[in-house]
Design a protein around this motif. Structure first.
Motif, PDB file in Angstrom:
ATOM      1  N   VAL A   1      77.119  50.238  29.583  1.00  0.00           N
ATOM      2  CA  VAL A   1      75.908  49.750  30.241  1.00  0.00           C
ATOM      3  C   VAL A   1      75.080  50.938  30.710  1.00  0.00           C
ATOM      4  N   SER A   2      73.774  50.855  30.476  1.00  0.00           N
ATOM      5  CA  SER A   2      72.882  51.869  31.015  1.00  0.00           C
ATOM      6  C   SER A   2      72.085  51.229  32.142  1.00  0.00           C
ATOM      7  N   LEU A   3      71.959  51.952  33.238  1.00  0.00           N
ATOM      8  CA  LEU A   3      71.271  51.439  34.416  1.00  0.00           C
ATOM      9  C   LEU A   3      69.811  51.850  34.397  1.00  0.00           C
ATOM     10  N   HIS A   4      68.940  50.884  34.616  1.00  0.00           N
ATOM     11  CA  HIS A   4      67.520  51.160  34.818  1.00  0.00           C
ATOM     12  C   HIS A   4      67.247  50.798  36.267  1.00  0.00           C
ATOM     13  N   GLU A   5      67.058  51.831  37.071  1.00  0.00           N
ATOM     14  CA  GLU A   5      66.943  51.637  38.511  1.00  0.00           C
ATOM     15  C   GLU A   5      65.489  51.575  38.943  1.00  0.00           C
ATOM     16  N   ARG A   6      65.236  50.738  39.944  1.00  0.00           N
ATOM     17  CA  ARG A   6      63.909  50.621  40.544  1.00  0.00           C
ATOM     18  C   ARG A   6      64.089  50.433  42.036  1.00  0.00           C
ATOM     19  N   VAL A   7      63.245  51.084  42.804  1.00  0.00           N
ATOM     20  CA  VAL A   7      63.295  50.957  44.257  1.00  0.00           C
ATOM     21  C   VAL A   7      62.221  49.971  44.689  1.00  0.00           C
ATOM     22  N   ASP A   8      62.611  48.993  45.509  1.00  0.00           N
ATOM     23  CA  ASP A   8      61.684  48.014  46.064  1.00  0.00           C
ATOM     24  C   ASP A   8      62.048  47.797  47.530  1.00  0.00           C
ATOM     25  N   PRO A   9      61.331  48.448  48.450  1.00  0.00           N
ATOM     26  CA  PRO A   9      61.664  48.327  49.879  1.00  0.00           C
ATOM     27  C   PRO A   9      61.590  46.899  50.408  1.00  0.00           C
TER      28      PRO A   9
END
Length: 196
Positions: free
Chosen positions: A154-162
């Motif tokens: 699995v490859s992680l695609h990270e996104r930050v959402d406060p």
């Protein structure tokens, strides 16, 4: 990691997979880059462009504002990506998207491109949304949990959402695991309404 709760809440900007409008554009770019033997370069630049979209509210606004004249929006977007040093293949691709009045879909197309590339490598893509960037230890723990669930490559695609306040939202294919504090507060709110 906290106990997972499955939810039907959608994650904004999640990949469209390899079908639909975004998938068609993504597949076309992938195949063109592969034919020109520029695949690694194009995929790297596409990731950088996706990150730029995620991090710049002004850039996102230009992409998504349908009130802007398409020629002006296209000129502005192309000027920005040229100035940022993106290659000619990416610039031309974004130009085609602009000409077809699809700038508002650019982020989804880039996410679909990542999904196409992962699928061709035999990997599964997991979209991870967190309130703050993941640490190396948290990332390793998440990958361990995904491996336990049967997702070894699995490859992680990270996104930050406060806005999710805390916890994680993880989407693998059509499955969403939502442990965000925001969702917990919503469930608590409905539970309290039901008790009243």
């Amino acid at each position: 990691m906290a106990t997972a709760v499955t939810s039907t809440r959608s994650v904004s900007q999640s990949p469209a997979g390899t079908g639909g409008l975004a998938g068609r554009y993504a597949t076309a770019l992938y195949e063109l880059a592969a034919d020109r033997r520029m695949l690694d370069e194009v995929l790297s630049q596409a990731d950088s462009l996706a990150q730029m979209i995620d991090e710049s509210a002004d850039f996102r606004a230009v992409l998504q504002d349908t009130r802007l004249d398409i020629r002006d929006a296209s000129k502005a977007v192309l000027a920005v990506i040229r100035q940022q040093g993106f290659g000619e293949l990416i610039v031309n691709f974004v130009g085609v998207i602009a000409d077809n009045r699809r700038l508002g879909h650019l982020r989804q197309i880039l996410a679909a491109l990542a999904a196409v590339a992962a699928a061709r490598r035999g990997e599964i893509t997991a979209e991870v949304v967190s309130a703050s960037p993941l640490t190396t230890a948290q990332r390793a723990q998440l990958q361990g949990k995904l491996a336990e669930a049967g997702y070894s490559r699995v490859s992680l695609h990270e996104r930050v959402d406060p806005e999710i306040l805390g916890g994680l939202m993880v989407r693998v294919g059509s499955r969403l695991v939502d442990t965000s504090l925001q969702s917990r507060l919503v469930r608590l709110h409905y539970a309290m309404k039901g008790a009243a």
